[in-house]
Write a protein that holds these residues in place. Structure first.
Motif, mmCIF file in Angstrom:
data_model
loop_
_atom_site.group_PDB
_atom_site.id
_atom_site.type_symbol
_atom_site.label_atom_id
_atom_site.label_comp_id
_atom_site.label_asym_id
_atom_site.label_seq_id
_atom_site.Cartn_x
_atom_site.Cartn_y
_atom_site.Cartn_z
ATOM 1 N N TYR A 1 0.722 -1.209 -0.040
ATOM 2 C CA TYR A 1 -0.446 -0.286 0.075
ATOM 3 C C TYR A 1 0.685 1.116 0.052
ATOM 4 O O TYR A 1 1.936 1.259 0.274
ATOM 5 C CB TYR A 1 -0.942 0.471 1.104
ATOM 6 N N ALA A 2 0.499 2.326 -0.479
ATOM 7 C CA ALA A 2 1.345 3.765 -0.388
ATOM 8 C C ALA A 2 -0.062 4.465 -0.134
ATOM 9 O O ALA A 2 -1.180 4.656 -0.675
ATOM 10 C CB ALA A 2 1.241 4.013 -2.078
ATOM 11 N N LEU A 3 0.617 5.834 0.766
ATOM 12 C CA LEU A 3 0.864 6.418 0.802
ATOM 13 C C LEU A 3 0.601 7.906 -0.067
ATOM 14 O O LEU A 3 1.292 8.315 -0.248
ATOM 15 C CB LEU A 3 0.591 7.324 2.184
ATOM 16 N N GLU A 4 -0.761 8.706 -0.112
ATOM 17 C CA GLU A 4 -0.673 9.511 -1.492
ATOM 18 C C GLU A 4 -0.945 11.098 -0.840
ATOM 19 O O GLU A 4 -2.455 10.754 -0.413
ATOM 20 C CB GLU A 4 -2.244 9.002 -2.790
ATOM 21 N N VAL A 5 -0.710 11.794 -0.522
ATOM 22 C CA VAL A 5 -1.295 13.070 -0.382
ATOM 23 C C VAL A 5 -1.094 14.129 -1.783
ATOM 24 O O VAL A 5 -0.052 14.326 -2.391
ATOM 25 C CB VAL A 5 0.489 13.563 0.711
ATOM 26 N N ASP A 6 -2.626 14.847 -1.820
ATOM 27 C CA ASP A 6 -2.346 15.411 -3.098
ATOM 28 C C ASP A 6 -1.992 15.578 -4.101
ATOM 29 O O ASP A 6 -1.853 16.474 -5.652
ATOM 30 C CB ASP A 6 -1.482 17.056 -2.489
ATOM 31 N N GLY A 7 -1.987 14.034 -4.487
ATOM 32 C CA GLY A 7 -1.633 13.666 -5.360
ATOM 33 C C GLY A 7 0.233 12.549 -5.124
ATOM 34 O O GLY A 7 0.018 11.997 -6.696
ATOM 35 N N ARG A 8 0.212 12.870 -4.668
ATOM 36 C CA ARG A 8 2.053 12.596 -4.902
ATOM 37 C C ARG A 8 2.073 11.193 -3.593
ATOM 38 O O ARG A 8 1.307 11.443 -2.744
ATOM 39 C CB ARG A 8 3.227 14.004 -4.732
ATOM 40 N N LEU A 9 2.781 10.400 -4.119
ATOM 41 C CA LEU A 9 3.099 8.961 -3.788
ATOM 42 C C LEU A 9 4.181 9.481 -2.649
ATOM 43 O O LEU A 9 4.928 10.366 -2.898
ATOM 44 C CB LEU A 9 3.899 7.961 -4.623
ATOM 45 N N LYS A 10 3.743 9.149 -0.809
ATOM 46 C CA LYS A 10 4.665 9.864 -0.205
ATOM 47 C C LYS A 10 5.227 8.313 1.064
ATOM 48 O O LYS A 10 6.664 8.627 0.917
ATOM 49 C CB LYS A 10 4.390 10.740 0.752
ATOM 50 N N ALA A 11 4.745 7.178 1.345
ATOM 51 C CA ALA A 11 5.482 6.674 1.417
ATOM 52 C C ALA A 11 4.535 5.298 1.539
ATOM 53 O O ALA A 11 3.471 5.511 0.827
ATOM 54 C CB ALA A 11 5.154 6.313 3.097
ATOM 55 N N GLU A 12 5.237 3.949 1.795
ATOM 56 C CA GLU A 12 4.781 2.802 1.466
ATOM 57 C C GLU A 12 4.643 2.389 2.582
ATOM 58 O O GLU A 12 5.360 1.913 3.619
ATOM 59 C CB GLU A 12 5.381 1.579 0.350
ATOM 60 N N PHE A 13 3.624 0.977 2.917
ATOM 61 C CA PHE A 13 3.432 0.702 3.777
ATOM 62 C C PHE A 13 3.059 -1.643 3.120
ATOM 63 O O PHE A 13 2.289 -1.090 2.086
ATOM 64 C CB PHE A 13 2.521 0.534 4.621
ATOM 65 N N ALA A 14 3.197 -2.033 4.098
ATOM 66 C CA ALA A 14 3.845 -3.374 4.168
ATOM 67 C C ALA A 14 2.031 -3.464 4.566
ATOM 68 O O ALA A 14 0.686 -4.979 3.616
ATOM 69 C CB ALA A 14 4.630 -4.750 4.577
ATOM 70 N N THR A 15 1.259 -3.631 5.209
ATOM 71 C CA THR A 15 -0.287 -3.571 5.658
ATOM 72 C C THR A 15 -1.111 -2.494 5.404
ATOM 73 O O THR A 15 -0.567 -1.225 5.356
ATOM 74 C CB THR A 15 -0.274 -4.550 6.883
ATOM 75 N N ARG A 16 -2.049 -3.170 4.982
ATOM 76 C CA ARG A 16 -3.773 -1.608 4.745
ATOM 77 C C ARG A 16 -4.059 -1.062 6.475
ATOM 78 O O ARG A 16 -4.300 0.292 6.560
ATOM 79 C CB ARG A 16 -4.559 -2.156 4.641
ATOM 80 N N ASP A 17 -3.322 -1.847 7.749
ATOM 81 C CA ASP A 17 -3.831 -1.332 9.523
ATOM 82 C C ASP A 17 -2.547 -0.453 9.260
ATOM 83 O O ASP A 17 -3.000 0.805 9.245
ATOM 84 C CB ASP A 17 -3.496 -2.214 9.939
ATOM 85 N N GLY A 18 -0.997 -0.786 8.548
ATOM 86 C CA GLY A 18 -0.288 0.619 8.724
ATOM 87 C C GLY A 18 -0.900 1.943 8.054
ATOM 88 O O GLY A 18 0.206 2.643 8.692
ATOM 89 N N ALA A 19 -0.951 1.532 6.483
ATOM 90 C CA ALA A 19 -1.379 2.104 5.631
ATOM 91 C C ALA A 19 -2.323 3.554 6.154
ATOM 92 O O ALA A 19 -2.380 4.947 6.205
ATOM 93 C CB ALA A 19 -1.379 2.172 4.320
ATOM 94 N N LYS A 20 -3.445 2.514 6.957
ATOM 95 C CA LYS A 20 -4.028 3.503 7.728
ATOM 96 C C LYS A 20 -4.294 4.531 8.269
ATOM 97 O O LYS A 20 -5.036 5.170 8.763
ATOM 98 C CB LYS A 20 -5.579 3.071 7.084
ATOM 99 N N SER A 21 -3.431 3.778 9.110
ATOM 100 C CA SER A 21 -2.749 4.406 11.103
ATOM 101 C C SER A 21 -2.573 5.765 10.173
ATOM 102 O O SER A 21 -2.573 6.978 10.878
ATOM 103 C CB SER A 21 -2.613 3.546 11.367
ATOM 104 N N GLY A 22 -1.217 5.691 8.943
ATOM 105 C CA GLY A 22 -0.416 6.776 9.258
ATOM 106 C C GLY A 22 -1.362 7.839 7.882
ATOM 107 O O GLY A 22 -1.147 9.387 8.041
ATOM 108 N N ALA A 23 -1.977 7.386 7.406
ATOM 109 C CA ALA A 23 -2.638 8.506 6.556
ATOM 110 C C ALA A 23 -3.852 9.072 7.259
ATOM 111 O O ALA A 23 -3.751 10.243 7.790
ATOM 112 C CB ALA A 23 -4.047 7.114 5.453
#
Length: 65
Positions: free
Chosen positions: A13-35
């Motif tokens: 999973y990747a975190l997208e902020v204002d249309g730009r990729l900022k970080a990658e995560f192995a799990t959805r839970d990690g990505a969701k908590s970061g987001a």
């Protein structure tokens, strides 16, 4: 100078902020908590989670106050 564009994640999973990729995560839970943490700190940003397997994006919004 122009910054190099990051490529879409091929797994996880990747975190997208204002249309730009900022970080990658192995799990959805990690990505969701970061987001969610980022959205709480900066509510004006458009934050989405990109799922590399299904090639879809999920919009993150703040819960109603």
């Amino acid at each position: 100078m122009v910054a190099a564009a990051r490529k879409l994640a091929t797994s996880g999973y990747a975190l997208e902020v204002d249309g730009r990729l900022k970080a990658e995560f192995a799990t959805r839970d990690g990505a969701k908590s970061g987001a969610e943490e980022l959205k709480k700190r900066f509510p004006m940003l458009r934050v989405r989670i990109y799922d590399a397997q299904t090639m879809t994006r999920e919009e993150i919004s703040l819960p109603p106050a």
